[in-house]
Enzyme design. Structure first.
Site, PDB file in Angstrom:
ATOM      1  N   ASN A   7      27.615  28.161  32.235  1.00 51.21           N
ATOM      2  CA  ASN A   7      28.870  28.879  32.071  1.00 51.21           C
ATOM      3  C   ASN A   7      29.893  27.846  31.604  1.00 51.21           C
ATOM      4  OD1 ASN A   7      31.226  30.301  32.310  1.00 51.21           O
ATOM      5  ND2 ASN A   7      30.909  30.934  34.433  1.00 51.21           N
ATOM      6  N   HIS A 173      33.464  41.110  33.576  1.00 50.11           N
ATOM      7  CA  HIS A 173      32.705  41.027  34.833  1.00 50.11           C
ATOM      8  C   HIS A 173      31.443  41.894  34.779  1.00 50.11           C
ATOM      9  CE1 HIS A 173      36.659  40.073  37.191  1.00 50.11           C
ATOM     10  NE2 HIS A 173      36.025  38.969  36.877  1.00 50.11           N
ATOM     11  N   ARG A 234      47.081  36.198  37.293  1.00 53.16           N
ATOM     12  CA  ARG A 234      47.347  37.152  36.199  1.00 53.16           C
ATOM     13  C   ARG A 234      48.106  38.376  36.720  1.00 53.16           C
ATOM     14  NH1 ARG A 234      41.293  37.750  34.357  1.00 53.16           N
ATOM     15  NH2 ARG A 234      40.712  35.703  35.118  1.00 53.16           N
TER      16      ARG A 234
END
Ligand code: ADP
Length: 374
Positions: A7, A173, A234
């Site tokens: 990742n 996700h 966020r």
């Protein structure tokens, strides 16, 4: 099969070697601050390894990871590399073997995820250099939501914005929601094709998905991972008029808006203390009003976004919590559920409430196995 899962972020590489049969991680770790004060950390068999390294780019970071595998005898029998890729646009609704055409298509999606896709591509290039004999597979965060109907993915903007600029809701996700949906059906002992679920992934980033008979029917993140719930840093959904107001009245430009909405808002912005839920719960306990209000806004907005998924499902069998906050914080789960009492969750005739730990790395490894086995 042993799969190396990668990742890659702009200055980091998270890695794990995952056994798809047992789900065990024989080794996992992180290279952070690539191009600066780079640190390498790894866990293997309960032992922690840490060192400073010199890694000006992702290729060097992966070379260090590879040498560590050699030193610790982990380099044998790695069958393939699975990459988390954030944005697959409309092109990818499932995981694929990486070739030049796929790389080009991921590049084309970069405009939709300028912070994420370019480092994912750097990771792919670096893995090709360091592990030239291994098949590489891309697993997209957006792919699971490829089943959204057009009335769920279109914004109320002129239609040509979708046609010409691909501006639509994509969702993210996906690997987590897919893994948790499958796991939930296993736990319930029911076929996923018979179940309707709402899954709330609450971590630093947060999203919920309505999973209808195994397919994503709607989700709360949109074109970018900013829509929907209030997250660690966020803002989640805000009145778009706020952006116009900030530009017109306070002189905000792109960079300032980007920083405000992605890095300075959410739990951090509301509390002025931290983006970390554990810290905020501790501060709230000590009496901090700002921590309390941040947690309350967070929980209310999670509940509100859960409610927004109701039109996507013909019935609801279970509401599932996952992610760092969803899995670990009972007070937060309780508060969210208190705002959703209308659903009678957990009552004898109501939908079930469950906590199901996510495992994105295992999902990526399992997908990688499936792609390379064909
Ligand atoms: P990411 O989205 O980066 O993968 P995680 O899923 O690990 O993040 O979630 C991180 C969040 O989970 C942080 O806000 C952290 O405080 C929270 N968290 C982890 N453990 C707990 C806990 N025991 N209680 C409350 N919050 C927790």
């Amino acid at each position: 099969m042993r799969v190396l899962v990668l990742n890659c972020g702009s200055s980091s590489v998270k890695f794990a070697i995952v056994d798809t049969k047992t789900g065990a991680f024989s080794v996992s770790g992180l290279v952070e601050e690539i191009g600066g004060n780079t640190r390498f950390t790894a866990k293997k068999g309960g032992e922690k390894h840490e060192k400073k390294i010199d890694a000006p780019d992702h290729t060097h970071a992966l070379a260090t990871i590879q040498s560590f595998f050699k030193e610790t005898g982990e380099d044998s029998d790695i069958a393939a590399v699975g990459h988390r890729v954030v944005h697959g646009g409309e092109k990818f609704s499932k995981s694929v073997l990486i070739n030049d055409e796929v790389i080009k298509a991921i590049e084309e999606c970069s405009v939709l995820a300028p912070l994420h896709n370019p480092p994912n591509l750097q990771g792919i290039a670096a893995a090709k250099k360091n592990f030239p004999n291994l098949a590489q597979v891309a697993v997209f965060d957006t792919a699971f939501h490829g089943s959204l109907p057009n009335y769920a993915y279109l914004y109320g903007l002129p239609y040509n914005f979708y046609e010409d600029y691909k501006i639509r809701r994509y969702g993210f996700h996906g690997s987590s929601h897919r893994f948790v949906a499958k796991k939930t059906s296993d736990i319930l002992g029911q076929n996923l094709k018979d179940l309707c679920l709402v899954i709330a992934h609450l971590g630093n980033g947060c999203s919920a998905a309505a999973v209808k008979f195994g397919l994503s029917a709607d989700t709360t993140l949109g074109l970018t991972p900013l829509e929907g719930m209030v997250m660690g840093t966020r803002s989640g959904s805000i009145d778009p008029g706020i952006i116009l107001h900030l530009m017109k009245s306070l002189g905000y430009d792109y960079d300032k808006l980007n920083k405000l909405l992605n890095k300075e808002s959410g739990l951090l912005g509301l509390s002025g203390i931290s983006s970390d839920m554990r810290v905020l719960l501790g501060e709230a306990e000590k009496g901090s009003e700002r921590a309390k209000i941040a947690i309350e806004v967070f929980c209310y907005r999670v509940a509100k976004e859960i409610g927004s998924l109701v039109p996507a499902l013909p019935k609801l069998d279970a509401f599932v919590f996952t992610g760092g906050i969803g899995e670990n914080s009972e007070p937060v789960r309780k508060k969210i559920l208190s705002f959703l009492s209308v659903f009678k969750f957990g009552e004898p005739n109501g939908p079930k409430v469950m906590v199901v730990p996510t495992n994105e790395e295992l999902m990526i490894a399992m997908d990688t196995e499936e792609v390379v086995k064909v």
